[in-house]
Each structure stands twice: as C-alpha cells, then as structure tokens.
Design a protein around this motif. Structure first.
Motif, PDB file in Angstrom:
ATOM      1  N   VAL A   1      31.780  84.092  65.305  1.00  0.00           N
ATOM      2  CA  VAL A   1      33.032  84.815  65.553  1.00  0.00           C
ATOM      3  C   VAL A   1      32.797  86.303  65.783  1.00  0.00           C
ATOM      4  CG1 VAL A   1      34.408  83.171  64.233  1.00  0.00           C
ATOM      5  CG2 VAL A   1      33.415  85.153  63.076  1.00  0.00           C
ATOM      6  N   PHE A   2      31.619  86.808  65.398  1.00  0.00           N
ATOM      7  CA  PHE A   2      31.321  88.226  65.588  1.00  0.00           C
ATOM      8  C   PHE A   2      30.570  88.484  66.896  1.00  0.00           C
ATOM      9  CE2 PHE A   2      31.596  87.689  60.945  1.00  0.00           C
ATOM     10  CZ  PHE A   2      32.578  88.626  60.659  1.00  0.00           C
ATOM     11  N   ILE A   3      30.279  87.433  67.654  1.00  0.00           N
ATOM     12  CA  ILE A   3      29.607  87.577  68.936  1.00  0.00           C
ATOM     13  C   ILE A   3      30.641  87.918  70.003  1.00  0.00           C
ATOM     14  CG2 ILE A   3      28.201  86.414  70.684  1.00  0.00           C
ATOM     15  CD1 ILE A   3      27.057  84.661  68.500  1.00  0.00           C
ATOM     16  N   PRO A   4      30.398  88.923  70.837  1.00  0.00           N
ATOM     17  CA  PRO A   4      31.390  89.290  71.871  1.00  0.00           C
ATOM     18  C   PRO A   4      31.753  88.122  72.762  1.00  0.00           C
ATOM     19  CG  PRO A   4      29.669  90.959  71.707  1.00  0.00           C
ATOM     20  CD  PRO A   4      29.233  89.817  70.843  1.00  0.00           C
ATOM     21  N   PHE A   5      33.043  87.985  73.057  1.00  0.00           N
ATOM     22  CA  PHE A   5      33.613  86.954  73.929  1.00  0.00           C
ATOM     23  C   PHE A   5      33.470  85.544  73.352  1.00  0.00           C
ATOM     24  CE2 PHE A   5      31.907  90.374  76.641  1.00  0.00           C
ATOM     25  CZ  PHE A   5      33.093  90.868  77.131  1.00  0.00           C
ATOM     26  N   SER A   6      33.195  85.467  72.048  1.00  0.00           N
ATOM     27  CA  SER A   6      33.084  84.150  71.424  1.00  0.00           C
ATOM     28  C   SER A   6      34.476  83.654  71.040  1.00  0.00           C
ATOM     29  CB  SER A   6      32.201  84.239  70.168  1.00  0.00           C
ATOM     30  OG  SER A   6      32.213  83.017  69.468  1.00  0.00           O
ATOM     31  N   ARG A   7      34.748  82.368  71.349  1.00  0.00           N
ATOM     32  CA  ARG A   7      36.038  81.760  71.031  1.00  0.00           C
ATOM     33  C   ARG A   7      35.792  80.417  70.367  1.00  0.00           C
ATOM     34  NH1 ARG A   7      39.351  82.719  76.732  1.00  0.00           N
ATOM     35  NH2 ARG A   7      39.343  85.001  76.682  1.00  0.00           N
ATOM     36  N   LEU A   8      36.484  80.183  69.257  1.00  0.00           N
ATOM     37  CA  LEU A   8      36.313  78.908  68.560  1.00  0.00           C
ATOM     38  C   LEU A   8      36.902  77.769  69.379  1.00  0.00           C
ATOM     39  CD1 LEU A   8      37.085  79.942  64.876  1.00  0.00           C
ATOM     40  CD2 LEU A   8      34.906  79.889  66.090  1.00  0.00           C
ATOM     41  N   ASP A   9      38.080  77.981  69.927  1.00  0.00           N
ATOM     42  CA  ASP A   9      38.688  77.011  70.847  1.00  0.00           C
ATOM     43  C   ASP A   9      39.776  77.741  71.641  1.00  0.00           C
ATOM     44  OD1 ASP A   9      39.993  75.802  67.834  1.00  0.00           O
ATOM     45  OD2 ASP A   9      41.196  76.961  69.269  1.00  0.00           O
ATOM     46  N   GLU A  10      40.249  77.114  72.641  1.00  0.00           N
ATOM     47  CA  GLU A  10      41.221  77.771  73.520  1.00  0.00           C
ATOM     48  C   GLU A  10      42.510  78.124  72.801  1.00  0.00           C
ATOM     49  OE1 GLU A  10      40.900  78.926  76.558  1.00  0.00           O
ATOM     50  OE2 GLU A  10      38.795  78.378  76.429  1.00  0.00           O
ATOM     51  N   SER A  11      42.918  77.273  71.851  1.00  0.00           N
ATOM     52  CA  SER A  11      44.185  77.528  71.174  1.00  0.00           C
ATOM     53  C   SER A  11      44.117  78.765  70.295  1.00  0.00           C
ATOM     54  CB  SER A  11      44.575  76.309  70.321  1.00  0.00           C
ATOM     55  OG  SER A  11      43.620  76.109  69.295  1.00  0.00           O
TER      56      SER A  11
END
Length: 412
Positions: free
Chosen positions: A355-365
C-alpha cells in the motif's frame, strides 16, 4: 576486492621485509661494531700476554694485579680457560669487569681491571624499534593515500548526487586498488543525475503543458448545446478526475525536489492532529474518537508536510471505514506514535507493504470509486522518512486497518 586484498598483502609483506633488513643492518653496524672499554681492554690484554713471561712480570698497579693460580678457587670451566691460554672475563658486585689470563710457562695470573661495564644498548634498541614502526607507518600511508583519495571522491559524488547535481569530472589515482570501482560509480552517478534532471524537466512540462489542453477541453464541454449536456457532464467528470490525478502525481514527483528546502522547526503534534480532526469532522458523518495521554507532544518537523501526512492517513480511514474512526496518540522518551484506525474491511497482511508503493491499488473498488490514485500513502511514507520516522499498517481492533505514524521527539 581481490585486487585490494592482494595489494594490501604485498604492501605489508614488502614493508616488513625491508624494515627487518634495514634494522638488522643498523643494529650490526651501529650497536655491535661500536667500540667500548671492555673490547679495547681485551685487545690490550692480548698484546700484554704476548709480550711477557715468567721472568719479566710487570709491576702491580691500580689496574693490574698479579695473582697465583691457587689464590682463587676457580670453577672448572674458568680454570680450563686459563690453562688453555684464554682470557677470562669476570664481573664483581658493582658490575665492573676483570680480565684475567695466565702468564705463559708460569702459575702466575695477571688481572686487568676494574673496567666499567659496557653501555646498555636498550636505548638504541628502542630507537631502532620506533624508527621501524615509523617507516612501516609511512609505507602503509603511501599505500593508503590513493585509496583515501578515491574514497573522498566517492563521498563527493554521493553528496552531489543527493542534492540532484551532476558531479564534476575528477581524476582518480591509477595506483588505487579501487580505481575501477570509483570510475564505475562516477559513471553511474552521472547517469542517475541525468535521470533526475530529466524527471525535473518532465514534471515541469506536465505541470504547464498538460494543463493547457485540459482547460481548453473543459471550456469546450461547457459550451456544448443543451441536448448534449448529459454526455458532456460525464466527459467533464473525466476531465476533473484527470486533473486530480495529475495534481497528485505532480505532488508526489515534487517531493523528491522539496527535501533540500525542508524547514524543520519544533511542532506540537497534538495541535496538528486536532486541526486535521476539525477539518475532517466537517466533511464526514463518521464518528471520530481521539485518545491522547498528553496535551502537548513536541516533535521536530515541517508543519506543512506533517499536516499533509496526517491528512492523508485520516482521509484514508474516512474512505474505507464504515462508521467509526479512532485516533490515539502516545509517546515514550524518544518517539511519538500516532495510531489511526477504522472499522472497514482492513488490509491483508500480504499487502501491508504494497500500500506504500506508488500507484499501488488493492482492488478497483478501493481506488477509483473512492477517488484514490495509489499515491496518498506513498506520500505519507516519504514524508515520514524525511522526518527520520516511519509509517506502518496492521490490523485494528475495530476490524479494519490500523496505521501507525512514528516520529522522533524533540530533544529537551
């Protein structure tokens, strides 16, 4: 590394061999060959022994005595030396030397003395040792100097690189064991500096050139006829989203260049937290609970960027929490800990660092629907690092995620 070890071994081995040879030469010529009273007296005794006989014994004096062989209880070894015509050296209680020899064809003995003992060579020995150590240190310094100059070059390169400047070309010593490494690091630093400069140019270009067509597009959409208004509104929302994403990307990119201008002062962390809670309470209907054991926690930092970090974490809790946000502040002698928890779905342990990586997303929602672009927590981590702190995520007792911002306290 092998070249470094071999050169060091060769330098030390050569230095020790040279020092040993020189020390032995100095010792043999300066100490053992130096004349002293006892050595000179032995030469006189040999001359005297060759020139006398039992018929012409010299007269006794303060330095010459005439004895009979039986007057002294000689040790067997001493008696054997005298009988064989040798010169016997003996010492009295005061350390003075006596030279005794037998008169040829007689039982008489002649004894020369007392002779002052030979001067101690201990001082000369220490002088030679100190000179040897000094020579060894000098030879090792000759080996270390090129290495030291290259290490200074590496420090100069890294200092310039951290400031985003291209290091000036400098000559390296060809005698250094790490000259190849220094040259490679200098080339690498030049490439990194050029990449940083290109990134600055890119950020400036995006900041100025990309906003202009977006502004024209927004104006064109606003001028569309009424029958196309619904479709135009959707397109306008996309434009607004693009602008927000560009702003976030530029904010993250500028962080790399703002660290050199960071102004650090003593701040009250409690006041910063209270300010962000007051702002959030006007925008959300979630219940916010604040627990703090101290009314004032002083930390060194930049008010603008620390407020930005706290705001990002609090807004993250507001986005993904259901109804409750719990904020607590505690500290020990050296650090302050700000915990922000929510009652949302939480973050799997396997993705705590992601979650601290740039442009990282767990899921689209958890990204688009909530207006996130995967940069908020990356900005928090970077700001925390600037302030010699850290930010970590874990499980909350509320059921969601728990973010902990750790900052060093100001020294009292």
């Amino acid at each position: 590394m092998l070249k470094l070890l071999l050169s060091l071994y060769l330098a030390v081995f050569t230095s020790i061999v040279v020092i040993n040879q020189v020390s032995e030469a100095i010792w043999s010529h300066w100490v053992h060959s130096a004349p002293d009273e006892l050595r000179h007296a032995k030469a006189v005794a040999n001359t005297l022994k060759a020139s006398i006989s039992s018929h012409n014994l010299p007269q006794e004096s303060e330095t010459l005595k005439v004895l009979d062989m039986d007057d002294v209880a000689w040790l067997p070894e001493q008696a054997s030396t005298l009988m064989q015509g040798g010169i016997l050296t003996s010492f009295d209680d005061e350390g003075s030397a006596w030279l005794t020899f037998k008169v040829p064809n007689s039982t008489s003995l002649l004894q020369l003395g007392p002779l002052a003992p030979a001067a101690s060579a201990a001082n000369k020995e220490w002088v030679i040792k100190l000179l040897s150590y000094a020579v060894l240190a000098f030879l090792l310094m000759l080996w270390i100097r090129p290495l030291w100059l290259d290490l200074l070059q590496l420090r100069y390169i890294t200092e310039n690189l951290t400031q985003g400047q291209l290091p000036n070309a400098a000559r390296h010593s060809r005698f250094s064991a790490i000259s190849n490494l220094t040259e490679q690091i200098r080339d690498l630093a030049s490439q990194v500096a050029r990449l940083i400069e290109n990134q600055k140019l890119l950020v400036n270009a995006v900041s100025h050139d990309l906003r202009t067509p977006l502004a024209r597009l927004k104006f064109a959409l606003a001028m569309l006829p009424e029958q196309s208004r619904e479709q135009a509104n959707d397109m306008a929302d996309d434009v607004v989203e693009m602008e927000a994403m560009i702003d976030e990307m530029l904010a993250y990119a500028r962080l790399e260049f703002e660290v050199d201008k960071l102004e650090v002062t003593s701040l009250d962390l409690c006041a910063l937290v209270d300010d962000q809670i007051n702002k959030l309470s006007k925008l959300t209907d979630k219940q916010i609970t604040l627990n703090k054991k101290s009314t004032q926690v002083i930390v060194p930092g930049n008010a603008h960027y620390l407020s930005r970090a706290i705001q990002n974490i609090v807004q993250n809790a507001d986005k993904y929490g259901r109804s409750n946000i719990e904020i607590s502040l505690e500290c020990d002698k050296s650090s302050a800990y700000l915990h922000i928890e929510d009652d949302g779905d939480g973050i799997p342990k396997s993705q705590w660092e992601s979650v601290f990586i740039p442009f990282s997303r767990l899921d689209e929602s958890r990204s688009k629907d909530n207006g996130g672009y995967g940069l908020g927590l990356a900005i928090v981590r970077k700001i925390a690092t600037w302030h010699r702190g850290s930010c970590h995520v874990g499980f909350s007792e509320l059921g969601g995620a728990k973010f902990t911002l750790t900052l060093p306290r100001a020294s009292s």
